[in-house]
Design a protein around this motif. Structure first.
Motif: not given
Ligand code: GTP
Length: 609
Positions: A14, A16-18, A20-21, A53-55, A92, A143-144, A146-147, A175
């Motif tokens: 989904h 913003d779920h991380g 790309s990171t 911030g979208i792909t 996404g 993922n995430k 750490d939150q 990530a």
């Molecule tokens: P689209 O490219 O639009 O599909 O989004 P995405 O799913 O690629 O999300 P992206 O990697 O851009 O991450 C969204 C936000 O979450 C960014 O601000 C990241 O820094 C943050 N983020 C990614 N991974 C983590 C994680 O493991 N922990 C935390 N706390 N934040 C994360």
């Protein structure tokens, strides 16, 4: 690398779920990019992608990885990497699910990334099913973690109940901090199948995507399904029958890296002297000229769901807009553009998009990359109208639905979608109200855990393209997530709503609406226009009409605007300055008939639903 040593996989998630990171971290782990390379989200190449911030467009990167079967063995540290991994990025956003299916066609597996705090969301569901339909093996990644609000156990329950995924298979990662990331590549290698192609069969490769490069010409991204491709080979296209010579071939590592050859199971790029990307049909099969092959299944063509007219804000800029649109559609085959002319706005284009965000991104790219200033007409969906003589037409431009006394409309249909909405249970009431206002029909209602509800609705596409998502977000304090897939055409009661300025219909402002909503929409459009059109030298009447019936009316009283009135004294330079200033002000106007309409008025009309 023989196919057993290759894995092609995607990351699906989904927004913003991380995703790309996580992709960046994997590229760093394998040394494909340097840590802290100063350019986060390596795979998001377009300026709009970074900004929003979208792909939007999927990218691919090849990584090399040394996998140690069983225990780490100190003696093989010097050994070269023994696995080749192709990471195929996917967009996404719901508008781009077409791109997602395309990317998945080149994969055997996918990482399904879910935010540990937010849990499964609407696009997680949609993307899971796209992957499932492609028979991909799935590795769940939570993922995430750490939150502070992370709740991996709840996510595991959701994965089990929605997708029947074994909770023990889920990898827990961050990530951000790097926690758990070391498990990902071993899981990719051990759990995902290798590409199934045959090395000794004649070459067959799938054309995944293409773009135009100033220096190299058309660059095609391909997946070699069977056989091998070498520089100098003669290849042919099933779709066009054209023959080409391979001038350059290689991998994306992550920049184009020539290798001279691509083997079975590999994903890479080919430059073959194609002149425009129109020759590179996505989903086409390329093969060695003279060999005989069965074409690969390919893809369904992109379906344009939203149409709108694009006109230069200043009439004389048509050539510039023409050039910009040509260049841009060259790299984004999912946008269609056909010349059209409007009595009100002059020469322009009727463009088809995958969805509203896609349209927005296209507008933004026209403005950012080509400096084009545009006026866009109210977006519409492709309706079908049947006439008394039995003929049926697809209407992409409401203005083309002319009232012809010899031909009566006997029936009409509009496209519908199946929407998936996930919300915390306390928001169920307002969401049901919103969906019924938008003419939705509830198809499913279920709990995915003890707090969240998944609802499925059939909705007319017209009702969700304008402002549905924003409204859904606002009535659920931002918690709702939403995705949709196309469904069938449904019979509907549609009418053409005309806008008249001083009794003249303005073709570029015509729209097709549901009969029951016509009155309200007509009134809103007229009120909006009244707000944005300045008083002019004469009285202006603004009317909304269905056929000959006027359903809303406003008027703007006349004003004498004589900029020279203040210049008694006859100072010539001052007079000139004022006249210049007045001309400046006019530039941002579009003269329709005798009425000047500011560009913002057109923008505002887009927001009426
Ligand atoms: P689209 O490219 O639009 O599909 O989004 P995405 O799913 O690629 O999300 P992206 O990697 O851009 O991450 C969204 C936000 O979450 C960014 O601000 C990241 O820094 C943050 N983020 C990614 N991974 C983590 C994680 O493991 N922990 C935390 N706390 N934040 C994360």
């Amino acid at each position: 690398y023989p196919p057993e040593r290759i894995r092609n996989f995607s990351i699906i998630a989904h927004v913003d779920h991380g995703k790309s990171t996580l992709a960046d971290r994997l590229l760093e782990l394998t040394g494909t990019i340097k840590r802290g390379h100063g350019q986060p989200q390596y795979l998001d190449k377009l300026q709009v992608e970074r900004e929003r911030g979208i792909t939007v467009k999927a990218q691919t990167a090849t990584m090399f990885h040394k996998h140690k079967f069983g225990f780490p063995d100190a003696s093989d540290i010097q050994d070269p990497p023994n696995f080749l991994l192709n990471l195929i990025d996917t967009p996404g956003h719901v508008d781009f699910s077409y791109e997602v299916s395309r990317s998945l066609a080149a994969c055997q597996g996918a990482l399904l990334v879910v935010d540990a705090a937010q849990g499964v969301q609407a696009q997680t569901v949609a993307n899971f099913y796209l992957a499932f339909e492609c028979n991909l093996s799935i590795i769940p990644v939570i993922n995430k973690i750490d939150q502070p609000t992370a709740d991996p156990d709840r996510v595991k329950t959701q994965l089990k109940s929605l997708f029947d995924l074994d909770p023990n298979d889920a990898l827990l990662t961050s990530a951000k901090t790097g926690q758990g990331l070391e498990q990902i590549l071993p899981a990719v290698i051990e759990r995902l199948p290798s590409p199934p192609g045959k090395c000794d069969s004649p070459l067959r490769m799938l054309l995944l995507d293409s773009y135009y490069d100033e220096y190299k010409g058309v660059i095609c991204h391909v997946a070699v399904v069977d056989g091998a491709l070498r520089k100098g080979d003669k290849i042919a296209s099933v779709a066009t029958g054209q023959n080409y010579e391979v001038l350059d071939v290689g991998i994306m590592h992550p920049e184009l890296t020539p290798t001279g050859v691509l083997f079975t199971g590999q994903v890479g790029y080919v430059v073959s002297g194609m002149r425009t990307t129109k020759e590179a049909r996505v989903g086409d099969t390329l093969y060695h000229s003279k060999s005989v092959v069965v074409p690969l299944p390919g893809f369904k063509p992109a379906k344009h769901m939203v149409f709108s007219g694009l006109y230069p804000a200043d009439g004389s800029d048509f050539d510039a807009l023409n050039h910009a649109i040509e260049r841009l559609t060259c790299n984004d085959a999912s946008v269609s553009a056909a010349k059209e002319s409007s009595t009100a706005l002059g020469m322009g284009f009727r463009c088809g998009f995958l969805g509203l965000l896609h349209m927005d991104v296209f507008h933004q790219r026209l403005e950012q990359e080509y400096g084009a200033r545009i006026i866009s007409t109210i977006p519409t969906v492709p309706y079908i109208f049947e006439y008394s003589d039995g003929s049926k037409i697809q209407v992409q431009n409401p203005a083309s639905l002319a009232s012809n006394p010899g031909k009566r409309v006997t029936a009409c249909w509009e496209p519908s979608v199946i929407a998936t909405i996930i919300i915390p249970s306390e928001y169920v009431g307002p969401v049901i109200t919103l969906c019924s206002e938008r003419r939705g029909e509830q198809l499913e209602y279920s709990f995915i855990d003890n707090q969240r509800v998944l609802m499925k609705y059939r909705l007319p596409l017209r009702e969700i393209i304008v402002d549905f998502y924003n409204e859904l977000k606002s009535i659920t304090s931002g918690y709702a997530t939403f995705d949709y897939e196309d469904s069938e055409y449904q019979k509907s009661d549609l009418v053409k709503l005309d806008i008249l300025l001083n009794a003249q219909p303005v073709d570029a402002m015509a729209t097709i609406v549901h009969n029951l909503k016509a009155q309200r929409i007509g009134r809103e459009l007229v009120e909006k226009l009244k707000k944005f059109i300045d008083r002019q030298m004469f009285e202006i009447t603004i009317q909304a009409a269905i056929g000959s019936k006027i359903i809303a009316r406003e008027s703007i009283s006349a004003m004498r605007k004589n900029v020279l009135a203040k210049c008694y004294g006859g100072d010539v330079t001052r007079k000139k300055k004022l006249l210049e200033k007045q001309k400046e002000g006019k530039k941002r106007m579009k003269r329709v008939g005798s009425v000047d309409i500011p560009q913002e008025a057109f923008h505002e009309l887009l927001k009426v639903s």
